[in-house]
Design a protein around this motif. Structure first.
Motif, short mmCIF file in Angstrom:
data_model
loop_
_atom_site.label_atom_id
_atom_site.label_comp_id
_atom_site.label_asym_id
_atom_site.label_seq_id
_atom_site.Cartn_x
_atom_site.Cartn_y
_atom_site.Cartn_z
N MET A 117 62.71 6.18 29.92
CA MET A 117 63.75 6.66 29.01
C MET A 117 63.69 5.94 27.68
N LEU A 118 63.66 4.61 27.75
CA LEU A 118 63.64 3.79 26.54
C LEU A 118 62.28 3.12 26.42
N GLU A 119 61.68 3.25 25.24
CA GLU A 119 60.37 2.66 24.99
C GLU A 119 60.43 1.88 23.68
N VAL A 120 60.21 0.59 23.76
CA VAL A 120 60.25 -0.30 22.59
C VAL A 120 58.86 -0.88 22.39
N ARG A 121 58.33 -0.75 21.18
CA ARG A 121 56.99 -1.22 20.91
C ARG A 121 56.95 -2.08 19.66
N ASN A 122 56.39 -3.28 19.79
CA ASN A 122 56.14 -4.20 18.67
C ASN A 122 57.36 -4.34 17.77
N LEU A 123 58.51 -4.51 18.38
CA LEU A 123 59.76 -4.54 17.62
C LEU A 123 59.93 -5.87 16.90
N ARG A 124 60.10 -5.78 15.59
CA ARG A 124 60.35 -6.96 14.77
C ARG A 124 61.61 -6.70 13.95
N ALA A 125 62.47 -7.70 13.90
CA ALA A 125 63.72 -7.56 13.15
C ALA A 125 64.32 -8.94 12.94
N VAL A 162 69.58 -3.78 17.31
CA VAL A 162 68.52 -2.90 16.81
C VAL A 162 68.46 -1.62 17.64
N LEU A 163 68.53 -1.75 18.96
CA LEU A 163 68.45 -0.57 19.83
C LEU A 163 69.59 0.40 19.57
N SER A 164 70.78 -0.13 19.29
CA SER A 164 71.94 0.75 19.07
C SER A 164 72.14 1.10 17.60
N GLY A 165 71.18 0.74 16.73
CA GLY A 165 71.20 1.18 15.35
C GLY A 165 72.08 0.39 14.42
N MET A 166 72.59 -0.75 14.87
CA MET A 166 73.47 -1.55 14.02
C MET A 166 72.71 -2.54 13.14
N LEU A 167 71.42 -2.69 13.41
CA LEU A 167 70.59 -3.60 12.62
C LEU A 167 69.24 -2.92 12.44
N PRO A 168 68.72 -2.85 11.21
CA PRO A 168 67.45 -2.16 10.99
C PRO A 168 66.28 -2.96 11.55
N LEU A 196 65.00 6.98 17.53
CA LEU A 196 66.42 6.86 17.23
C LEU A 196 66.69 6.68 15.74
N GLY A 197 65.69 6.26 15.00
CA GLY A 197 65.81 6.25 13.54
C GLY A 197 66.75 5.22 12.97
N GLY A 198 67.14 4.22 13.77
CA GLY A 198 67.98 3.15 13.24
C GLY A 198 69.40 3.55 12.91
N SER A 199 69.93 4.60 13.55
CA SER A 199 71.28 5.06 13.26
C SER A 199 72.16 4.91 14.50
N PRO A 200 73.33 4.24 14.41
CA PRO A 200 74.21 4.15 15.57
C PRO A 200 74.74 5.51 16.00
N ILE A 201 74.94 6.42 15.06
CA ILE A 201 75.42 7.76 15.40
C ILE A 201 74.36 8.49 16.22
N THR A 202 73.10 8.38 15.80
CA THR A 202 72.02 9.02 16.56
C THR A 202 71.91 8.43 17.95
N ALA A 203 72.05 7.10 18.06
CA ALA A 203 71.95 6.45 19.37
C ALA A 203 73.05 6.93 20.31
N VAL A 204 74.30 6.96 19.81
CA VAL A 204 75.42 7.39 20.65
C VAL A 204 75.27 8.86 21.02
N ASP A 205 74.92 9.70 20.06
CA ASP A 205 74.76 11.12 20.35
C ASP A 205 73.67 11.38 21.38
N ALA A 206 72.65 10.51 21.40
CA ALA A 206 71.55 10.66 22.36
C ALA A 206 71.94 10.16 23.75
N GLY A 207 73.03 9.38 23.84
CA GLY A 207 73.48 8.87 25.13
C GLY A 207 73.10 7.44 25.40
N LEU A 208 72.62 6.71 24.37
CA LEU A 208 72.35 5.29 24.53
C LEU A 208 73.61 4.54 24.10
#
Length: 232
Positions: free
Chosen positions: A1-9, A46-52, A65-77
């Motif tokens: 469901m969730l795939e995170v790759r080379n995440l830097r923030a 970062v996963l929930s879009g609150m930090l780029p 998810l595009g870094g947007s909390p609205i997109t994350a919530v609408d998707a069900g994360l």
């Protein structure tokens, strides 16, 4: 469901996450474990879009998810943050109803009843100001608010933090129950021993990097983990 790759923030010039890779598949409890300050909460933000993110990708059910909390919530994360973040001057019921503000609004009454079945104490205190609840009850409220959005994946950030040993045991029993009902959970915790008891897989984070990953049973048996976290 969730795939995170080379995440830097990070924050400004300070890089906190240094190339995180992790996955959560359907039906799992995946534990993300580490001491305070290693980057766990930054990862959740970062996963929930609150930090780029500054580099890498976050994909949920095949969709960026595009870094947007609205997109994350609408998707069900759905992210239940560390420290509960309830609205103290609003009632328990009002806090719960706000959980369906963006998602699952048509099913609000049904989902509210489900939350009250899972947390009978919240039903008893439905009209009480949320700020007057005990720490354990506030954690129940925070999780219940997340459940109101009909999550496809629930991220729990330090749900046992600040609770008595008895309430910690109750909290982990609840997490297991929610997962048994079909809800995938990413459990982000400092409580290594009990998290590994209920998780199917786990990642150990240190200094913004995953230093160990595998089945919960294999990680629990790893002598390096026992040395670093259990002092054995």
């Amino acid at each position: 469901m969730l795939e995170v790759r080379n995440l830097r923030a990070g924050y400004g010039a300070v890089e906190v996450l240094r190339g995180i890779d992790l996955d959560v598949t359907r039906g799992e409890i995946v534990a993300v474990l580490g001491a305070n300050g290693v980057g766990k909460t930054t990862l959740n933000k970062v996963l929930s879009g609150m930090l780029p993110l500054s580099e890498g990708s976050v994909t949920f059910e095949g969709r960026s998810l595009g870094g947007s909390p609205i997109t994350a919530v609408d998707a069900g994360l759905i992210h239940v943050p560390e420290g509960r973040k309830i609205f103290p001057n609003m009632s328990v019921r009002e806090n719960l109803e706000l959980g369906s503000y963006r998602r699952a609004k048509p099913n609000r009454a049904k989902n509210l009843e489900h939350v009250f079945e899972v947390f009978p104490r919240l039903r008893e205190r439905a009209e009480q100001a949320a700020g007057t609840l005990s720490g354990g009850e506030q954690q129940m409220l925070a999780i219940g608010r997340g459940m109101m959005a009909e999550p496809k994946l629930l991220i729990l950030d330090e749900p046992s933090l600040g609770l008595s040993p008895l309430l910690v045991e109750e909290m982990f029993t609840l997490i297991r129950r929610l997962n048994a009902e079909g809800l995938p959970i990413m459990l982000v915790e400092q409580n290594v021993v009990q998290s590994l008891e209920i998780a199917s897989r786990a990642y150990i984070v240190e200094n913004g990097e995953v230093i160990m990953s595998g089945t919960a049973a294999d990680i629990a048996a790893d002598p390096e983990l026992k040395r670093a976290y259990l002092g054995l």
